[in-house]
Design a protein around this motif. Structure first.
Motif, PDB file in Angstrom:
ATOM      1  N   ILE A 148      13.401  -3.850   9.649  1.00 34.69           N
ATOM      2  CA  ILE A 148      14.457  -2.850   9.867  1.00 34.69           C
ATOM      3  C   ILE A 148      13.936  -1.713  10.745  1.00 34.69           C
ATOM      4  O   ILE A 148      14.620  -1.254  11.663  1.00 34.69           O
ATOM      5  CB  ILE A 148      14.971  -2.304   8.518  1.00 34.69           C
ATOM      6  CG1 ILE A 148      15.681  -3.410   7.729  1.00 34.69           C
ATOM      7  CG2 ILE A 148      15.916  -1.123   8.735  1.00 34.69           C
ATOM      8  CD1 ILE A 148      16.041  -3.017   6.313  1.00 34.69           C
ATOM      9  N   THR A 149      12.702  -1.280  10.468  1.00 34.41           N
ATOM     10  CA  THR A 149      12.087  -0.212  11.263  1.00 34.41           C
ATOM     11  C   THR A 149      12.012  -0.610  12.728  1.00 34.41           C
ATOM     12  O   THR A 149      12.341   0.180  13.617  1.00 34.41           O
ATOM     13  CB  THR A 149      10.667   0.093  10.744  1.00 34.41           C
ATOM     14  OG1 THR A 149      10.769   0.601   9.412  1.00 34.41           O
ATOM     15  CG2 THR A 149       9.983   1.135  11.620  1.00 34.41           C
ATOM     16  N   SER A 150      11.605  -1.848  12.993  1.00 34.24           N
ATOM     17  CA  SER A 150      11.491  -2.335  14.372  1.00 34.24           C
ATOM     18  C   SER A 150      12.834  -2.319  15.085  1.00 34.24           C
ATOM     19  O   SER A 150      12.948  -1.819  16.211  1.00 34.24           O
ATOM     20  CB  SER A 150      10.917  -3.754  14.373  1.00 34.24           C
ATOM     21  OG  SER A 150      10.963  -4.318  15.671  1.00 34.24           O
ATOM     22  N   LEU A 151      13.850  -2.854  14.433  1.00 35.00           N
ATOM     23  CA  LEU A 151      15.170  -2.941  15.064  1.00 35.00           C
ATOM     24  C   LEU A 151      15.765  -1.553  15.317  1.00 35.00           C
ATOM     25  O   LEU A 151      16.411  -1.325  16.343  1.00 35.00           O
ATOM     26  CB  LEU A 151      16.111  -3.770  14.182  1.00 35.00           C
ATOM     27  CG  LEU A 151      15.688  -5.241  13.975  1.00 35.00           C
ATOM     28  CD1 LEU A 151      16.655  -5.948  13.041  1.00 35.00           C
ATOM     29  CD2 LEU A 151      15.599  -5.976  15.313  1.00 35.00           C
ATOM     30  N   LEU A 205      14.772   7.888  17.294  1.00 32.61           N
ATOM     31  CA  LEU A 205      14.669   8.747  16.117  1.00 32.61           C
ATOM     32  C   LEU A 205      13.233   9.248  15.976  1.00 32.61           C
ATOM     33  O   LEU A 205      12.286   8.499  16.220  1.00 32.61           O
ATOM     34  CB  LEU A 205      15.061   7.977  14.851  1.00 32.61           C
ATOM     35  CG  LEU A 205      16.519   7.499  14.771  1.00 32.61           C
ATOM     36  CD1 LEU A 205      16.723   6.662  13.510  1.00 32.61           C
ATOM     37  CD2 LEU A 205      17.470   8.687  14.763  1.00 32.61           C
ATOM     38  N   PRO A 206      13.044  10.520  15.575  1.00 30.34           N
ATOM     39  CA  PRO A 206      11.684  11.061  15.431  1.00 30.34           C
ATOM     40  C   PRO A 206      10.931  10.465  14.242  1.00 30.34           C
ATOM     41  O   PRO A 206       9.711  10.415  14.230  1.00 30.34           O
ATOM     42  CB  PRO A 206      11.925  12.561  15.229  1.00 30.34           C
ATOM     43  CG  PRO A 206      13.300  12.653  14.672  1.00 30.34           C
ATOM     44  CD  PRO A 206      14.080  11.532  15.291  1.00 30.34           C
ATOM     45  N   ILE A 207      11.678  10.020  13.213  1.00 26.00           N
ATOM     46  CA  ILE A 207      11.067   9.445  12.015  1.00 26.00           C
ATOM     47  C   ILE A 207      11.767   8.128  11.698  1.00 26.00           C
ATOM     48  O   ILE A 207      12.988   8.041  11.728  1.00 26.00           O
ATOM     49  CB  ILE A 207      11.176  10.397  10.812  1.00 26.00           C
ATOM     50  CG1 ILE A 207      10.460  11.714  11.113  1.00 26.00           C
ATOM     51  CG2 ILE A 207      10.574   9.765   9.554  1.00 26.00           C
ATOM     52  CD1 ILE A 207      10.566  12.734  10.009  1.00 26.00           C
ATOM     53  N   THR A 208      10.998   7.095  11.370  1.00 28.38           N
ATOM     54  CA  THR A 208      11.569   5.780  11.111  1.00 28.38           C
ATOM     55  C   THR A 208      11.989   5.637   9.654  1.00 28.38           C
ATOM     56  O   THR A 208      11.503   6.353   8.768  1.00 28.38           O
ATOM     57  CB  THR A 208      10.556   4.672  11.436  1.00 28.38           C
ATOM     58  OG1 THR A 208       9.429   4.791  10.539  1.00 28.38           O
ATOM     59  CG2 THR A 208      10.076   4.777  12.869  1.00 28.38           C
ATOM     60  N   LEU A 209      12.880   4.667   9.407  1.00 27.84           N
ATOM     61  CA  LEU A 209      13.345   4.399   8.047  1.00 27.84           C
ATOM     62  C   LEU A 209      12.184   3.967   7.157  1.00 27.84           C
ATOM     63  O   LEU A 209      12.091   4.381   5.995  1.00 27.84           O
ATOM     64  CB  LEU A 209      14.419   3.311   8.066  1.00 27.84           C
ATOM     65  CG  LEU A 209      14.959   2.867   6.707  1.00 27.84           C
ATOM     66  CD1 LEU A 209      15.677   4.020   6.027  1.00 27.84           C
ATOM     67  CD2 LEU A 209      15.881   1.662   6.848  1.00 27.84           C
ATOM     68  N   GLY A 210      11.294   3.132   7.711  1.00 29.22           N
ATOM     69  CA  GLY A 210      10.148   2.678   6.933  1.00 29.22           C
ATOM     70  C   GLY A 210       9.284   3.833   6.472  1.00 29.22           C
ATOM     71  O   GLY A 210       8.823   3.865   5.313  1.00 29.22           O
TER      72      GLY A 210
END
Length: 481
Positions: free
Chosen positions: A23-26, A33-38
């Protein structure tokens, strides 16, 4: 807080790691975004573990007491680091420092948290769990590659498929850490169909990825298991105390099949193309130099002008993918910094104009290379770097100073010493493949951390070193202390 934290939840968190990375990659590839979901989810998990440790009663358990102290020292250091950064550096870039410290200190904080939980309620980290996790990673790479929907491992600068993931180095390191458990399960576990399928997909994905680390892990683990069981077979012949029951011929057949498959696929793999591209000239020079030095002993003639000698520095720089160049610059900055910076670290947004243009630590070719690689960033007529060295031990020392380095490794070293003491007292542990594989896995992970990075300072990867450490602890200490 125990009702919100359970062994099943932690096991589930291990299994969803590939999904988080996917998910982070996609998201990263499609949104700025400055910060990823992961990072957000892992940060929340880390924060919860902090609270859990601090509110947990030790009940005279010395290990829990020590872990609480270790975590408290980490949090105090982080507070000082952030306060110092806010008052002494460009506040507009504070997010860089916050992201850096979260990513770096994820490993020791989560290690403290899971170790404390494991002291109270044992976490069941089985080989099968780790095999399934690796299978999810490798299946995503395999499916993306065969359907030709994959992303390149190195963009336009190399060959390989990272599947639908983002960072080939991190995914390769995760694979490298999980591979030993998959290979050992193929030998020990009764579920041979699952393990054979997992191993087959693993071999293919290792070749597709195009990075050295998982390839070396796969080959090295396979060779190690052959040697281990040959030694164990000799032990069985001469020992009357404790014998292991295994089929040596079957094990050697399986391991040789893996090695032969790797050898046959290797010349056609992206990994081979990357090695040719990155090291082909250096390898050819070494071969030419060896051939040139084979001089007729009778004449003892050596034409030094025509010899294409290769220095040790060139070899080290090539093997470490030019990380030594980054390290020299950051080391120079650290050495020239104030005593406060030496204690608390120089941080993640570092001004390096003097180290590049005044001290002349690098030449013009290296400067051009650093600019191409994005190591140098110019902000308001100042020269900065926000790129890590990617040698984890140096990144932790220089970015977080002597105090940060000490509190960072305190918990991990304490656990390793505790395990080592128990193994020395009872050497029979070396007859247990699960224990030996965990030891090899931790040594492998630390070797990667110290030579290629992306282990201790990468939350997605460091998490699996934590699971290996706790698994080894549980295998050594069968009962919760």
């Amino acid at each position: 807080m125990n009702f919100l934290l359970s062994s099943n939840l932690i096991v589930s968190f291990i299994l969803i790691q590939p999904i988080l990375d996917l998910i982070t990659s996609l998201v990263v590839r499609n949104m700025a975004l400055p910060i990823t979901l992961g990072l957000v989810i892992r940060s929340l998990f880390m924060a919860y573990l902090c609270i859990y440790v601090l509110v947990t009663k030790s009940n005279n358990n010395k290990l829990i007491k020590y872990s609480k102290i270790a975590l408290s020292m980490i949090l105090i250091y982080i507070a000082f680091f952030l306060v110092f950064t806010i008052f002494n550096k460009d506040r507009s870039l504070i997010l860089i420092e916050v992201k850096g410290i979260i990513k770096s200190f994820y490993f020791p904080i989560v290690l403290c948290g899971l170790f404390v939980y494991n002291q109270k309620y044992k976490i069941n980290i089985s080989n099968k769990l780790l095999v399934l996790t690796l299978m999810i990673y490798t299946s995503i790479i395999f499916i993306a590659t065969v359907t030709n929907t994959y992303f390149n491992s190195y963009n336009s600068n190399g060959y390989g498929s990272v599947g639908w993931f983002y960072a080939a180095n991190e995914i390769g390191s995760i694979m490298a850490i999980l591979i030993p458990f998959t290979i050992s399960s193929l030998v020990n576990d009764k579920d041979r169909l699952l393990n054979t399928l997992a191993c087959t997909i693993c071999i293919a994905s290792t070749m597709f990825l195009g990075t050295k680390v998982p390839f070396l892990s796969l080959g090295g683990t396979t060779v190690f298991i052959i040697i281990y069981y040959i030694i164990l077979n000799i032990y069985n012949i001469f020992s009357t105390y404790y014998k292991r029951d295994f089929n040596l011929k079957r094990i050697i057949l399986i391991m040789n099949t893996i090695l032969i498959s790797m050898i046959l696929i290797f010349p056609f793999s992206p990994l081979y193309k990357n090695i040719q591209r990155n090291y082909g000239d250096l390898i050819q020079r070494i071969v030419n130099n060896i051939s040139h030095n084979k001089v007729d002993k009778n004449t003892q003639i050596e034409d030094k002008e025509n010899s294409d000698s290769v220095s040790k520095d060139e070899i080290v720089t090539a093997v470490l993918s030019k990380r030594t160049i980054y390290a020299d610059i950051i080391k120079q900055k650290f050495n020239n910094s104030s005593w406060i910076d030496k204690l608390f670290g120089i941080g993640y947004n570092v001004e390096i104009r003097d180290e590049i243009y005044t001290k002349k630590t690098i030449d013009s070719k290296q400067l051009e290379l650093l600019q191409k690689l994005g190591f140098i960033v110019e902000i308001n007529d100042e020269v900065y770097t926000q790129k890590t060295i990617e040698l984890d031990q140096l990144d932790i020392l220089y970015r977080h100073g002597i105090l940060g380095f000490v509190v960072y490794f305190a918990q991990f070293i304490a656990i390793i010493l505790l395990i080592a003491k128990q193994i020395i007292l009872k050497m029979e542990y070396f007859l247990n493949l699960d224990v030996v594989i965990c030891i090899i896995d931790i040594v492998l992970a630390l070797g990667i951390a110290f030579t290629a990075g992306h282990i201790l300072t990468a939350p997605a990867v460091g998490f699996f070193l934590i699971t290996s450490t706790i698994k080894l602890y549980n295998d050594i200490f069968k009962k919760v202390v």
